[in-house]
Design an enzyme around this catalytic site. Sequence first.
Site, short mmCIF file in Angstrom:
data_model
loop_
_atom_site.label_atom_id
_atom_site.label_comp_id
_atom_site.label_asym_id
_atom_site.label_seq_id
_atom_site.Cartn_x
_atom_site.Cartn_y
_atom_site.Cartn_z
CE LYS A 116 -3.95 -2.21 1.84
NZ LYS A 116 -5.02 -2.27 2.79
N GLY A 164 -7.84 -7.71 4.06
CA GLY A 164 -8.89 -8.27 4.91
C GLY A 164 -9.15 -7.45 6.16
N GLY A 165 -8.84 -6.16 6.09
CA GLY A 165 -9.13 -5.28 7.22
C GLY A 165 -8.19 -5.45 8.41
CE LYS A 201 -8.72 14.58 9.15
NZ LYS A 201 -8.31 15.32 10.35
CG ASN A 289 -8.73 -5.02 -4.96
OD1 ASN A 289 -7.82 -5.21 -4.16
ND2 ASN A 289 -9.92 -4.66 -4.59
NE ARG A 291 -8.50 -9.45 -5.67
CZ ARG A 291 -9.66 -8.99 -5.23
NH1 ARG A 291 -10.75 -9.14 -5.96
NH2 ARG A 291 -9.76 -8.36 -4.07
CB VAL A 294 -16.81 -10.72 -5.23
CG1 VAL A 294 -18.17 -11.34 -4.92
CG2 VAL A 294 -15.70 -11.51 -4.57
P1 ADP Z 1 -7.90 -3.99 3.20
O1 ADP Z 1 -6.89 -4.19 2.12
O2 ADP Z 1 -7.52 -4.63 4.50
O3 ADP Z 1 -9.31 -4.27 2.77
P2 ADP Z 1 -8.27 -1.10 2.78
O4 ADP Z 1 -7.15 -0.13 2.75
O5 ADP Z 1 -8.92 -1.46 1.46
O6 ADP Z 1 -7.81 -2.42 3.57
O7 ADP Z 1 -9.39 -0.56 3.75
C1 ADP Z 1 -10.49 -1.36 4.11
C2 ADP Z 1 -11.57 -0.53 4.77
O8 ADP Z 1 -11.04 0.12 5.95
C3 ADP Z 1 -12.11 0.60 3.91
O9 ADP Z 1 -13.13 0.17 3.01
C4 ADP Z 1 -12.63 1.53 4.98
O10 ADP Z 1 -13.87 1.00 5.47
C5 ADP Z 1 -11.60 1.41 6.09
N1 ADP Z 1 -10.52 2.44 5.95
C6 ADP Z 1 -9.28 2.26 5.43
N2 ADP Z 1 -8.59 3.44 5.44
C7 ADP Z 1 -9.40 4.37 5.97
C8 ADP Z 1 -9.29 5.78 6.25
N3 ADP Z 1 -8.18 6.47 5.99
N4 ADP Z 1 -10.35 6.40 6.81
C9 ADP Z 1 -11.50 5.73 7.09
N5 ADP Z 1 -11.67 4.41 6.86
C10 ADP Z 1 -10.65 3.73 6.31
#
Ligand code: ADP
Length: 451
Positions: A116, A164-165, A201, A289, A291, A294
């Site tokens: 990232k 995956g959050g 942020k 992403n 790829r 879904v």
């Molecule tokens: P992953 O690859 O683990 O899915 P992401 O970077 O795509 O992580 O973020 C997943 C979710 O986390 C986002 O859809 C959002 O809900 C939350 N999120 C991530 N970064 C931020 C941010 N800067 N501010 C608010 N929510 C965030």
Amino acid sequence: MFEKVLIANRGEIALRIHRACQEMGIKTVAVHSTADANAMHVKLADEAVCIGPAAAKDSYLNKAAIISAAMMTGADAIHPGYGFLSENADFAEMVEAHGMVFIGPSPKMIRMMGDKVTAKQAAIESGLPVIPGSEGEVKTVDDALMWGEKIGYPVIVKAAAGGGGKGMKVANNPTEMAEAFTLAKQEAKNSFANDVVYIEKYLQTPRHIEIQILADNYGNVVHLGERDCSLQRRHQKVLEETPSPALNAAQRQKIGEIATSAMKKLGYSNVGTIEFLYENGQFYFLEMNTRVQVEHPITEAITGVDIVRDQIRVASGAVLGYKQEDIHFNGYAIECRINAEDPNTFIPWPGKIGQWHVPGGLDVRVDSGMYAGYTVPSCYDSMVAKLIVHGRTRNGVLMRMKRALNEFVIEGIRTTIPLHQKIIENPEFIDGMYNIHWLEKFLEQNTEKSE
Ligand code: ADP
């Protein structure tokens, strides 16, 4: 064009890829674990090879076994689907080193977008708006506090290798920073064997809006509009729709142009999705992403573009063959992800399916690898079907979705159909008034009521 494609995946996406191949006159090879010997993709493929035991690490993630299966059957390309090895640059390199085509972008692009920190850097350089944050990695608590001051609280500490959050922690003020930083770093190390973290942020009420990209190897890039995936539980998408109720035509065109021009600058090819957070009229790049996703069928519904077919075509070296002005957006589409889970507790509920009856009728599509008498294995993802509905108006789509959900019969296991039935009748959802936190709040309220 390819003569034979090996599908390195399972479930509905393996079937989706098989169907695209069949319609293109391409033979398919299914690979499967011992737990999936009776799976639909195995039954339908022209050939099938068992690549290992049930555990994904020994089968669907077993690179050597998959390459061997492809060599043995004489496949000239491998389609990775989503999940498993689809965003694994080492695997893509291995496929190429064995003289086959990896149906996806170049290993270099996969690697860049998989981290990232480098992805965000690439996004900045190619003109995508990003969330204000640290310039690259943050190494110490002192640096974290410095960035917190500079960006303004609340901030979020995120793992560079995240997925995956996992590895994300929010700090609302300087006092919370040391803990958020240490926890995120620790979780990143444990989950991804990579403890690089960065800070940005924390947006409080954003929507998740993503742009579908399709590009060939010759610099032709189109976007297929957006998908609103704000309905999430634990950062996992539950229901997606297109177009987003939050955007008007001018905003859609603008973000589409920004996304397309960024992909041209990067030299991106194949399919990809640029994910953004959207708040107060502003888009902020989240991740890309590399790829098929879904939720791609809702985009297929409103554009008429067969995304998997064109993904295979461009991977084989064909030119895209159409331009942005040839893409027309027609109506509305919603997808409900139906999981084998208890609809209240979300406890996985695999087991043997008794009756299985899928809804039909105009503009109703069900992508699923299930059938009556099939036993849903407990060792994989719990999604059992995607129900996709298309229509001329959003209200019409909601009525059609309600009708289709009512028609769906799945006996023997518990599913999240009742949850979808509640969501689509909720006045706020009907008005399109939701952000990424909406579903979690909705679930809290609904659980309280039932107790
Ligand atoms: P992953 O690859 O683990 O899915 P992401 O970077 O795509 O992580 O973020 C997943 C979710 O986390 C986002 O859809 C959002 O809900 C939350 N999120 C991530 N970064 C931020 C941010 N800067 N501010 C608010 N929510 C965030």
